[in-house]
Scaffold this active site. Sequence first.
Site: not given
Length: 233
Positions: A14, A16, A189
């Site tokens: 991922d 961001d 995240d």
Amino acid sequence: MHPVMKDIRLVTFDLDGTLIDSVPDLARAVDAALLELGLPTAGEATVRDWVGNGSLVLMERALRHAITESAPSGMDRKSSHEVDADLLARAHDGFLSHYAKDPASRTRLYPGSREALDGLRAHGLPLALVTNKPAAFIAPILEGFGLQDHFSLCLGGDSLPQKKPDPAPLLHVAEHFAVPPRACLMIGDSRHDIAAGKAAGFRTLAVPYGYNHGEPVADCGPDGVVESLAELV
């Protein structure tokens, strides 16, 4: 290498909240779009809880918050406000325009990101990037950090009809590299990253410092959690 890397032949990241902290630039663009519409701004701390589902959902959340904040005195400020589709389209266009002008001047790499990417690349592992951010912004950000050559494939939230938490982008990556999902690792995240990885049959690894709407990402049941991506190598 970290035990979670055993038998892994492809690593998907991922962006961001995992590799970069992009909220300062996202918040600037969100607030600029709101100001153009005569609505109250949100601020960086508030925007931080809205990131992860793509730019359209980001602006929908921003508008709902702004409409609630600007409600006349005496009204229930906690009530849910519907967002007009035309207003959302204008707000989203404004956000995209402002973000495109400066997508990375305030964005920072998280400690350990570069070390992990360099180390995995040195081990000869192919790397892919799967983000819900519009694809047009990926290259400028990676180029700003000198990471444009680290990823063999990058998918944005508008690259395919589906985006995370749908597993389709990850299955597309696995097929592209002809690697079975069981030999692929998804690193993210948020619960959306972990859900997509699990649904695709990937091994999953989480970082606890990103954007997961205030919830501990470990509660999503990833196969592992690392405080820093540098632990991978």
